[in-house]
Write a protein that holds these residues in place. Structure first.
Motif, PDB file in Angstrom:
ATOM      1  N   TRP A 134       0.759  -1.241  -0.001  1.00 51.23           N
ATOM      2  CA  TRP A 134       0.035   0.033  -0.103  1.00 51.23           C
ATOM      3  C   TRP A 134       0.785   1.311  -0.018  1.00 51.23           C
ATOM      4  N   MET A 135       2.153   1.170   0.847  1.00 51.04           N
ATOM      5  CA  MET A 135       2.971   2.266   0.819  1.00 51.04           C
ATOM      6  C   MET A 135       3.608   2.787  -0.429  1.00 51.04           C
ATOM      7  N   THR A 136       3.981   1.637  -1.300  1.00 49.50           N
ATOM      8  CA  THR A 136       4.831   2.094  -2.640  1.00 49.50           C
ATOM      9  C   THR A 136       4.019   2.623  -3.623  1.00 49.50           C
ATOM     10  N   PRO A 137       4.570   3.274  -4.441  1.00 51.39           N
ATOM     11  CA  PRO A 137       3.888   3.923  -5.464  1.00 51.39           C
ATOM     12  C   PRO A 137       3.763   3.150  -6.505  1.00 51.39           C
ATOM     13  N   PHE A 138       4.354   1.943  -6.557  1.00 53.30           N
ATOM     14  CA  PHE A 138       4.603   1.089  -7.973  1.00 53.30           C
ATOM     15  C   PHE A 138       4.147  -0.209  -7.283  1.00 53.30           C
ATOM     16  N   PRO A 139       3.593  -1.130  -8.244  1.00 51.99           N
ATOM     17  CA  PRO A 139       3.277  -2.522  -7.553  1.00 51.99           C
ATOM     18  C   PRO A 139       4.588  -3.416  -7.517  1.00 51.99           C
ATOM     19  N   ILE A 140       4.804  -4.062  -6.535  1.00 55.06           N
ATOM     20  CA  ILE A 140       6.043  -4.614  -6.053  1.00 55.06           C
ATOM     21  C   ILE A 140       6.357  -5.815  -6.785  1.00 55.06           C
ATOM     22  N   LEU A 141       5.005  -6.595  -6.993  1.00 51.50           N
ATOM     23  CA  LEU A 141       5.242  -7.957  -7.506  1.00 51.50           C
ATOM     24  C   LEU A 141       5.303  -7.689  -9.151  1.00 51.50           C
ATOM     25  N   LYS A 142       4.839  -6.510  -9.771  1.00 50.33           N
ATOM     26  CA  LYS A 142       5.218  -6.517 -11.199  1.00 50.33           C
ATOM     27  C   LYS A 142       6.807  -6.053 -11.274  1.00 50.33           C
ATOM     28  N   GLU A 143       7.357  -5.356 -10.383  1.00 55.52           N
ATOM     29  CA  GLU A 143       8.538  -5.114 -10.587  1.00 55.52           C
ATOM     30  C   GLU A 143       9.622  -6.218 -10.274  1.00 55.52           C
ATOM     31  N   ILE A 144       9.184  -7.123  -9.470  1.00 59.49           N
ATOM     32  CA  ILE A 144      10.021  -8.053  -9.107  1.00 59.49           C
ATOM     33  C   ILE A 144       9.896  -9.131 -10.389  1.00 59.49           C
ATOM     34  N   GLU A 145       8.514  -9.395 -10.634  1.00 56.89           N
ATOM     35  CA  GLU A 145       8.513 -10.688 -11.350  1.00 56.89           C
ATOM     36  C   GLU A 145       8.615 -10.153 -13.088  1.00 56.89           C
ATOM     37  N   GLN A 146       8.021  -9.129 -13.337  1.00 53.38           N
ATOM     38  CA  GLN A 146       8.005  -8.925 -14.771  1.00 53.38           C
ATOM     39  C   GLN A 146       9.420  -7.845 -15.433  1.00 53.38           C
ATOM     40  N   ASP A 147       9.748  -7.225 -14.342  1.00 51.05           N
ATOM     41  CA  ASP A 147      10.899  -6.049 -14.654  1.00 51.05           C
ATOM     42  C   ASP A 147      11.954  -6.669 -14.243  1.00 51.05           C
ATOM     43  N   ALA A 161      17.378  -6.142  -7.201  1.00 56.86           N
ATOM     44  CA  ALA A 161      17.664  -5.168  -6.064  1.00 56.86           C
ATOM     45  C   ALA A 161      16.438  -5.017  -5.180  1.00 56.86           C
ATOM     46  N   LEU A 162      15.399  -4.807  -5.826  1.00 59.37           N
ATOM     47  CA  LEU A 162      13.987  -4.665  -4.934  1.00 59.37           C
ATOM     48  C   LEU A 162      13.499  -6.197  -4.226  1.00 59.37           C
ATOM     49  N   ALA A 163      13.734  -7.201  -4.897  1.00 59.45           N
ATOM     50  CA  ALA A 163      13.703  -8.467  -4.304  1.00 59.45           C
ATOM     51  C   ALA A 163      14.528  -8.668  -3.129  1.00 59.45           C
ATOM     52  N   ILE A 164      15.849  -8.203  -3.296  1.00 61.83           N
ATOM     53  CA  ILE A 164      16.880  -8.490  -2.170  1.00 61.83           C
ATOM     54  C   ILE A 164      16.516  -7.575  -1.027  1.00 61.83           C
ATOM     55  N   VAL A 165      15.948  -6.332  -1.202  1.00 56.32           N
ATOM     56  CA  VAL A 165      15.479  -5.309  -0.151  1.00 56.32           C
ATOM     57  C   VAL A 165      14.253  -5.817   0.601  1.00 56.32           C
ATOM     58  N   ILE A 166      13.326  -6.353  -0.172  1.00 53.07           N
ATOM     59  CA  ILE A 166      12.045  -7.063   0.532  1.00 53.07           C
ATOM     60  C   ILE A 166      12.343  -8.247   1.128  1.00 53.07           C
ATOM     61  N   GLY A 167      13.381  -9.199   0.606  1.00 58.18           N
ATOM     62  CA  GLY A 167      13.613 -10.267   1.396  1.00 58.18           C
ATOM     63  C   GLY A 167      14.201  -9.770   2.903  1.00 58.18           C
ATOM     64  N   PHE A 168      15.384  -8.981   2.659  1.00 56.41           N
ATOM     65  CA  PHE A 168      15.762  -8.442   3.865  1.00 56.41           C
ATOM     66  C   PHE A 168      14.887  -7.990   5.000  1.00 56.41           C
ATOM     67  N   LEU A 169      13.871  -7.399   4.413  1.00 58.45           N
ATOM     68  CA  LEU A 169      12.809  -6.666   5.105  1.00 58.45           C
ATOM     69  C   LEU A 169      12.076  -7.771   6.033  1.00 58.45           C
ATOM     70  N   PHE A 170      11.583  -8.595   5.205  1.00 55.36           N
ATOM     71  CA  PHE A 170      10.860  -9.825   5.715  1.00 55.36           C
ATOM     72  C   PHE A 170      11.672 -10.525   6.920  1.00 55.36           C
ATOM     73  N   VAL A 171      12.991 -10.780   6.596  1.00 54.76           N
ATOM     74  CA  VAL A 171      13.814 -11.390   7.593  1.00 54.76           C
ATOM     75  C   VAL A 171      13.743 -10.411   8.831  1.00 54.76           C
ATOM     76  N   ALA A 172      14.039  -9.227   8.729  1.00 58.12           N
ATOM     77  CA  ALA A 172      14.030  -8.356   9.825  1.00 58.12           C
ATOM     78  C   ALA A 172      12.854  -8.396  10.638  1.00 58.12           C
ATOM     79  N   ILE A 173      11.646  -8.207  10.018  1.00 58.56           N
ATOM     80  CA  ILE A 173      10.321  -8.195  10.634  1.00 58.56           C
ATOM     81  C   ILE A 173      10.086  -9.979  11.474  1.00 58.56           C
TER      82      ILE A 173
END
Length: 74
Positions: free
Chosen positions: A35-48, A52-64
């Motif tokens: 909801w907070m990001t101005p772009f669709p995260i799944l589209k950025e990771i899967e299609q584009d 780098a975004l996938a690594i950041v999201i992965g580290f975020l989930f590990v931290a949480i």
């Protein structure tokens, strides 16, 4: 065999409950992040193929996950 005999029903139930609590909290974090990001995260990771975004999201989930585990264990 003594280890399995020592496992109480309350321990099994609490493990299942805390698992659902942790998964629910991770799902809430994902929805808030999406909801907070101005772009669709799944589209950025899967299609584009934004690695780098996938690594950041992965580290975020590990931290949480570490934070949720620490709260549950305390």
């Amino acid at each position: 065999m003594d280890y399995f005999a020592a496992v109480q029903l309350a321990e099994i139930i609490s493990t299942v409950v805390y698992t659902f609590v942790g998964v629910t909290l991770m799902w809430i974090v994902w929805k808030v992040l999406d909801w907070m990001t101005p772009f669709p995260i799944l589209k950025e990771i899967e299609q584009d193929q934004n690695v780098a975004l996938a690594i950041v999201i992965g580290f975020l989930f590990v931290a949480i996950s570490i934070i949720i585990a620490a709260v549950i264990l305390s």
